[in-house]
Design a protein around this motif. Structure first.
Motif, PDB file in Angstrom:
ATOM      1  N   LEU B 127       0.801  -1.244   0.000  1.00 15.36           N
ATOM      2  CA  LEU B 127       0.000   0.000   0.000  1.00 15.36           C
ATOM      3  C   LEU B 127       0.826   1.283   0.000  1.00 15.36           C
ATOM      4  CD1 LEU B 127      -3.202  -0.502   2.144  1.00 15.36           C
ATOM      5  CD2 LEU B 127      -2.657  -1.328  -0.130  1.00 15.36           C
ATOM      6  N   ILE B 130      -2.006   3.056  -4.239  1.00 13.51           N
ATOM      7  CA  ILE B 130      -3.198   2.292  -4.577  1.00 13.51           C
ATOM      8  C   ILE B 130      -3.834   3.001  -5.777  1.00 13.51           C
ATOM      9  CG2 ILE B 130      -5.441   1.472  -3.699  1.00 13.51           C
ATOM     10  CD1 ILE B 130      -4.392   2.396  -0.841  1.00 13.51           C
ATOM     11  N   SER B 132      -6.449   4.822  -7.507  1.00 16.78           N
ATOM     12  CA  SER B 132      -7.582   5.497  -6.851  1.00 16.78           C
ATOM     13  C   SER B 132      -8.914   4.877  -7.267  1.00 16.78           C
ATOM     14  CB  SER B 132      -7.607   6.971  -7.240  1.00 16.78           C
ATOM     15  OG  SER B 132      -6.430   7.600  -6.817  1.00 16.78           O
ATOM     16  N   PHE B 133      -9.850   4.852  -6.342  1.00  9.64           N
ATOM     17  CA  PHE B 133     -11.221   4.401  -6.600  1.00  9.64           C
ATOM     18  C   PHE B 133     -11.236   2.992  -7.186  1.00  9.64           C
ATOM     19  CE2 PHE B 133     -10.691   8.995  -7.612  1.00  9.64           C
ATOM     20  CZ  PHE B 133     -11.172   9.487  -6.416  1.00  9.64           C
ATOM     21  N   LYS B 134     -10.335   2.174  -6.655  1.00 15.43           N
ATOM     22  CA  LYS B 134     -10.127   0.813  -7.140  1.00 15.43           C
ATOM     23  C   LYS B 134     -11.418   0.004  -7.143  1.00 15.43           C
ATOM     24  CE  LYS B 134      -7.388  -2.525  -5.045  1.00 15.43           C
ATOM     25  NZ  LYS B 134      -6.222  -2.878  -4.195  1.00 15.43           N
ATOM     26  N   ILE B 135     -12.239   0.149  -6.092  1.00 20.42           N
ATOM     27  CA  ILE B 135     -13.451  -0.682  -6.034  1.00 20.42           C
ATOM     28  C   ILE B 135     -14.429  -0.299  -7.148  1.00 20.42           C
ATOM     29  CG2 ILE B 135     -13.243  -1.156  -3.556  1.00 20.42           C
ATOM     30  CD1 ILE B 135     -15.561   0.825  -3.089  1.00 20.42           C
ATOM     31  N   TYR B 136     -14.207   0.857  -7.754  1.00 16.75           N
ATOM     32  CA  TYR B 136     -15.032   1.251  -8.910  1.00 16.75           C
ATOM     33  C   TYR B 136     -14.228   1.095 -10.207  1.00 16.75           C
ATOM     34  CZ  TYR B 136     -18.369   3.113  -5.545  1.00 16.75           C
ATOM     35  OH  TYR B 136     -19.278   3.239  -4.535  1.00 16.75           O
ATOM     36  N   VAL B 139      -9.588   5.042 -12.065  1.00 16.44           N
ATOM     37  CA  VAL B 139      -9.547   6.061 -13.115  1.00 16.44           C
ATOM     38  C   VAL B 139      -8.085   6.163 -13.537  1.00 16.44           C
ATOM     39  CG1 VAL B 139      -9.846   8.513 -13.641  1.00 16.44           C
ATOM     40  CG2 VAL B 139     -11.445   7.378 -12.086  1.00 16.44           C
ATOM     41  N   TYR B 143      -3.836   8.118  -8.571  1.00 15.75           N
ATOM     42  CA  TYR B 143      -3.340   7.179  -7.576  1.00 15.75           C
ATOM     43  C   TYR B 143      -3.479   7.763  -6.182  1.00 15.75           C
ATOM     44  CZ  TYR B 143      -1.343   4.636 -11.451  1.00 15.75           C
ATOM     45  OH  TYR B 143      -1.199   3.923 -12.604  1.00 15.75           O
ATOM     46  N   ASP B 144      -3.747   6.901  -5.213  1.00 11.69           N
ATOM     47  CA  ASP B 144      -3.700   7.285  -3.803  1.00 11.69           C
ATOM     48  C   ASP B 144      -2.341   6.891  -3.248  1.00 11.69           C
ATOM     49  OD1 ASP B 144      -6.386   7.714  -4.151  1.00 11.69           O
ATOM     50  OD2 ASP B 144      -7.001   5.899  -3.087  1.00 11.69           O
ATOM     51  N   GLY B 146      -1.030   5.220  -0.132  1.00 13.37           N
ATOM     52  CA  GLY B 146      -1.469   4.501   1.057  1.00 13.37           C
ATOM     53  C   GLY B 146      -0.573   4.882   2.228  1.00 13.37           C
TER      54      GLY B 146
END
Lengths: 728, 728
Positions: B127, B130, B132-136, B139, B143-144, B146
């Motif tokens: 981490l 990650i 970003s908005f991986k569960i969706y 995009v 990137y996030d 972690g």
């Protein structure tokens, strides 16, 4: 009794988090209704004054008529003179009552406005902040932090990281501001993050509908002194319920009062919702809508699964994020308090809903500060000081974890320099809170704009994780593994489709769903009825009527099962900090003036604690002289090496003026070089000075700025220096 | 000779700052042309191999024909067998040459890809970042960070503030991301911040035009081994000039090569410019266009006047800003290197254009590192190591201030842990640089994607301040007050409108303007000619022809004037840091693997220096045991008190596994509790252990993480501990 609404409604809510409850629109949680006053208006003083004034006006009219009649009837001069004297006396009394009433209404508004103006002037002049893009005439609601403001902000954030993230081993994340639509649809922002807007029907200029109505009522109450008590009560009622008005009600009031566009006096459109998110398009196709995030929390929720794994699949844990958030306000007002872009610092503490105890609760339970529970607000009392632990044991604060964060927020704010007397924790009223929330407290700070919500601390239960689970199809849950399997009784409702189909035909599906949705109580009742009567009446919501269920249509039983784990959606407890608001309140709480030595002017001082002071220390040679300058540079170098931010001023300005300049920046310590072996350190607020050797001065300043020693400590250790300088 | 373009063109430019020069489109400064390789392809090896291969193929064809003829003519079996053997031998030789050529072309691509995959896998699994908005489903280009990535970023930024802002007393500001259109019109971004895009004519899918052409050429060069040397040269030339192609030329090449949409094979539109800024609307009216800032610099430029005043109206001074910037990439690739939102840290150092010396220059002038001046690039040489001071004295680096920042950037990057051998400062080529820029150097870091521009250090002269002065009408200038008035000679050109009007009628205005625009030289020449000849030929640009100027039309003279000050637009020297890129390169440079003790697996390690390590220290009880746990908690508390970020791990996992877990996070020190009086501290890379008393351990860890002591120092001070644990 004081108006309940007057007591609570002057807070500005920081969070317009979308909620499901139709009562709580984002608007209500954000608007600044009623008077923008530090304390609610003293209604007990106002009412009798209004009555007396009305009485005086009536008597003046009567007396005026008498005078005219006496004159017309050719009465004796002394008689007329006496009547005129009486009239004049009444007029004087009226003027006096008017000014009393005016004072009662405006309270300390004038003083407060003057105070605010002094603070804001100093802040702008010394570049704590700057209206953004000023050379292009700026953009409402956008501000830059200039050098000292930026340093204060960076200190506040560093302390936030230290106090929360490091202390609690939180998982800090950093997510983008650009957010795809689907995420904000799941959270509810696309649908509900709105304010009601009206448009000037000719120019198209936009206004916030509630602001116009509020301004109208406020102005009436403040300026129209001859208003009847009934009318005054009506305007106050409107102010009180402003946040709860539907678009239709708001529109009707605007029509009823004949409110027009403030700039043109043109008629206004009906109110309609305006979404407050900045919209944009991701990628070149124009097909992928995105928004600038209105809060940082969603970035944490969507990462729950990874973060839970990172934490070793263990609860509780907290994630935190500091970052920019964006709200496209319709017409921003109130300077730094309502802006279109701001820094949020948010914590999402994930916890088992069945165990909200906190291991470090005892560290805060003895703290005592102003709390303003729901009960006190509803019964018209004021905020009270009592121990946090008592609030939990009396069931006022819902749980230990929520209380722990309330306590930690209190410590955070007061260590920054927020005045304890101007800080209260206000509980949300039931209709203020989202229906899913377990409990909700705002840290409100009093400043010249009134009580401002600066931190929201909410137990949001499982709402956010459930919303994203539903939308994404990715299950955001936690597991509790049992040390040994547990036997649980499970309710089994087996419907017999064939029989139900024969009996209910097209309605079969709805009946089946209703049967399967029965809770244990309902189901066991039906089982008993079916066994005794062979059939049972059953209300099917979706059909809007009752049907008869026969014994052969459904089998209800309980089965024992062994379970190895419990799967559940964690609750989230969310402290959310509006950093800009905290900083603005800190500016007001830290500001004071004192006369210059000559007594000919007032000098401005910010009494920032060293923790937040933008610069920790200044270095001045007493007089312009090569030797002193070299010592000053040497000291500057050693300060840099120890990481103490400082400013060196070798201009020939008088030492008094140089002190005044840095007092106005809130610099806590000043080093004056008046010899090559030792120098003086002066403390900003007391103006006390001590004498310290050149080689030691950096470490002494470091000690007192980083809190290893207090000023009192070093005052004992080092010889005091009595200033012989005419400047100080 | 190596290809000049191959040498320089694999850098990724961080800055698409709008420039006026038509040659330098934003695109060229950003694209990743030629091979994405660490070193340019070895052209000397490749060319002869291609020739040999072509020769072999020709010989195989001839020999194949011979075999067929022999068979057809019924030749003797031994004769046929001999011919077949010769053919097979040729085929074997061909295969060998093919694989040599393949190796020459792909170089270390395979190894590099595998290395990158190992790094990225570790980063994602732990981490550090990650999508970003991986569960969706995410995009592209977002990137996030972690928890460990966020900590590294925050450490890098804190060090940046310390190393630049604090050290140089810079004025840090913090401006909004939302920016009104007028500001970005002035800077040129609205007009020129574009990339060329093509659309799939059927689906509307968008692609970067230069990427498609680049991919096509690259694939041809890598896969088509039978290509003629001429054809290969052509593709390489295209790659080299990719950034300089006009939209028309780019479109023509795409047509010529028959390039279609990669996903559908549909035909493509002509290339057209796409603005890379995220657009939005400020306020509710929809009339006020805004953009998310593409860089932070503009916020500083528009505040120049206030900042100059804040600095006591003195030059030089520097302003700095850390913040998010946004670029709506057409189709982001290359993971963390090309993203749609990123953190920039920018410095704008304002300086008198007539004095670019720097008081602290001598502190960096002896530094030696890889520099890649323009000359070396143009003549096909490689980067060279020489002292910075020499670069200035030889006139390679334009001025001391620019050199000072180059030196400071070098120190910053290497102290973070960037490998000195993989860091070079590359000077921009003349056609790469904006026409107004005095000099420009990029700090390029080599990683698996090639040489990446991570910091740009440019002397942008007065361009930015002038652009905003012009657009806003607010004069962004500095004054130099003379200690005593200076006498200056001023050129006076007085035109006689009446005579000029008679002579030139409608063209009068243009002639007057041209006359008044003459420089001193031209004017004095004309004066002389007029005095001797009575008239002079004069070329008027705007008319495109020469006219005859007579003596009575203009008077040219010089006047002496006293001036009290000099007013000028400061030059700006701008170091601009792509924080995300620096961090990604740091990840690659810090990553290595080593065998586990049992030798059965490779363990991942990040060798972060303590300064950037996400967590400084871990605390483990050796075995699960109440007493050890309590000691561990005590140590944890004292670490928190001294401000050392750490992690406590009381799981029953073997100590070896726990070490491996934290090595993979780059944690430099591990404290193992194996008694209640003293504990061990283990250093990550050497795996050396020392034994320290429980009460001292926090301060020892603080010393070595904050750099007061080195590990070697404490290794001498405390007894070594030889691990008896089977786990380590």
């Amino acid at each position: 009794m004081r108006s309940l609404f007057a007591l609570i409604s002057s807070s500005i809510s920081i969070r317009r988090r979308c909620v499901i409850s139709p009562l709580i629109t984002p608007r209500r949680r954000y608007s600044l209704s009623s008077y923008i006053t530090g304390r609610p208006m003293d209604a007990t003083a106002e009412q009798p004054l209004r009555t007396t004034l009305a009485d005086k006006i009536a008597r003046i009219e009567t007396q005026g008529n008498s005078v005219r009649q006496l004159k017309a009837s050719g009465a004796a001069k002394p008689e007329i003179a006496a009547a005129v004297d009486a009239l004049n006396a009444l007029k004087l009394e009226k003027a006096s009552i008017e000014s009393q009433l005016q004072a009662a209404i405006s309270g300390n508004v004038v003083n407060r406005d003057a105070f605010r103006q002094a603070v804001v002037n100093t802040l702008e002049r010394r570049l704590f902040y700057i209206p953004s893009f000023k050379i292009y005439r700026g953009v409402a609601g956008l501000y830059d932090y200039g050098p000292p403001g930026c340093a204060v902000k960076s200190n506040v954030l560093a302390f936030w990281r230290q106090h929360f993230v490091l202390e609690e081993n939180m998982l800090e994340v950093d997510c983008p501001c650009v957010t795809p639509e689907i995420v904000l649809k799941a959270s509810g922002h696309v649908e509900k993050f709105t304010d009601l807007m009206v448009k000037d029907e000719k120019t198209g200029m936009c206004y916030r509908a509630d602001h116009l109505l509020k301004d109208f009522c406020k102005e009436k109450l403040e300026k129209d002194l001859t208003m009847t008590a009934e009318k005054a009560a009506e305007f106050k009622h409107v102010l009180a319920v402003l946040d709860d008005l539907s678009p239709e009600q708001l529109g009707a009031k605007i029509k009823e009062y004949g409110i027009t566009a403030p700039d043109t006096k043109n008629p206004l459109s009906d109110p309609y919702p305006f979404n407050l998110m900045f919209q944009t398009s991701i990628g070149p196709s124009g097909l992928s809508t995105g928004y600038m995030r209105p809060e940082t929390a969603q970035g944490i929720f969507v990462n729950f699964k990874d973060l839970y794994y990172y934490n070793g699949n263990k609860l509780p844990f907290a994630a935190a994020q500091i970052g920019q958030a964006f709200r496209n306000e319709i017409s921003p007002r109130q300077g730094l308090l309502r802006v279109r872009e701001f820094t949020l610092a948010e914590i999402e503490h994930f916890v088992d809903p069945e165990d909200k105890s906190h291991p470090k609760y005892s560290e805060v339970s003895n703290l005592e500060f102003l709390m303003f529970p729901r009960e006190e607000q509803m019964s018209g009392q004021s905020a009270k000081r009592f121990p946090l632990g008592e609030a939990v044991s009396r069931g006022i604060v819902n749980n230990e974890t929520l209380a722990y964060f309330i306590g930690r927020v209190y410590l955070f704010l007061t260590r920054l320099g927020i005045d304890k007397e101007k800080l209260r924790f206000r509980q949300h009223l039931p209709n203020e809170m989202a229906h899913y929330a377990a409990d909700c407290w705002d840290a409100e700070i009093e400043c010249s704009y009134g009580w401002i919500e600066c931190v929201g601390i909410a137990d949001r239960s499982a709402y956010d994780l459930r919303a994203h689970t539903e939308k994404s199809g990715v299950s955001l849950v936690a597991q509790e593994k049992f040390s040994e399997p547990r036997e649980v009784e499970k309710l089994i409702i087996a419907t017999v489709k064939k029989e139900l189909g024969l009996a209910f035909k097209g309605n079969q599906k709805m009946v089946v769903e209703a049967l399967e949705a029965m809770d244990e109580n309902e189901a066991m009742n039906m089982k008993a009825t079916l066994e005794s009567n062979g059939e049972a009446e059953f209300h099917v919501c979706t059909l809007g009527k009752a049907v008869t269920i026969k014994k052969n249509m459904v089998t209800i039983s309980k089965e024992k099962k062994k379970e190895h784990q419990r799967v559940f959606t964690p609750s989230v407890i969310e402290p959310s900090f509006g950093i800009g608001r905290i900083i603005y309140c800190l500016f007001e709480h830290s500001f004071y003036t004192r006369p210059s030595k000559a007594g000919d002017e007032q000098l401005n001082v910010f009494r920032f604690p060293p923790l937040v002071a933008p610069i920790k220390c200044t270095v001045f040679p007493l007089v312009q002289n090569q030797q002193y300058e070299e010592v000053a540079k040497l000291i500057s170098k050693s300060l840099t090496a120890t990481g103490i931010s400082h400013k060196i001023d070798i201009t020939g300005t008088s030492i008094g003026k140089r002190y005044a300049r840095t007092d106005e920046l809130g610099v806590p310590f000043a080093i004056t070089v008046d010899s090559t072996s030792s120098v003086t350190i002066r403390e900003r607020d007391s103006k006390d000075q001590i004498r310290v050797g050149v080689e030691k001065v950096a470490s002494v300043v470091k000690e007192v700025t980083e809190g290893q020693s207090t000023w009192a400590d070093v005052l004992n250790l080092y010889p005091a220096h009595s200033s012989a300088s005419a400047d100080e």
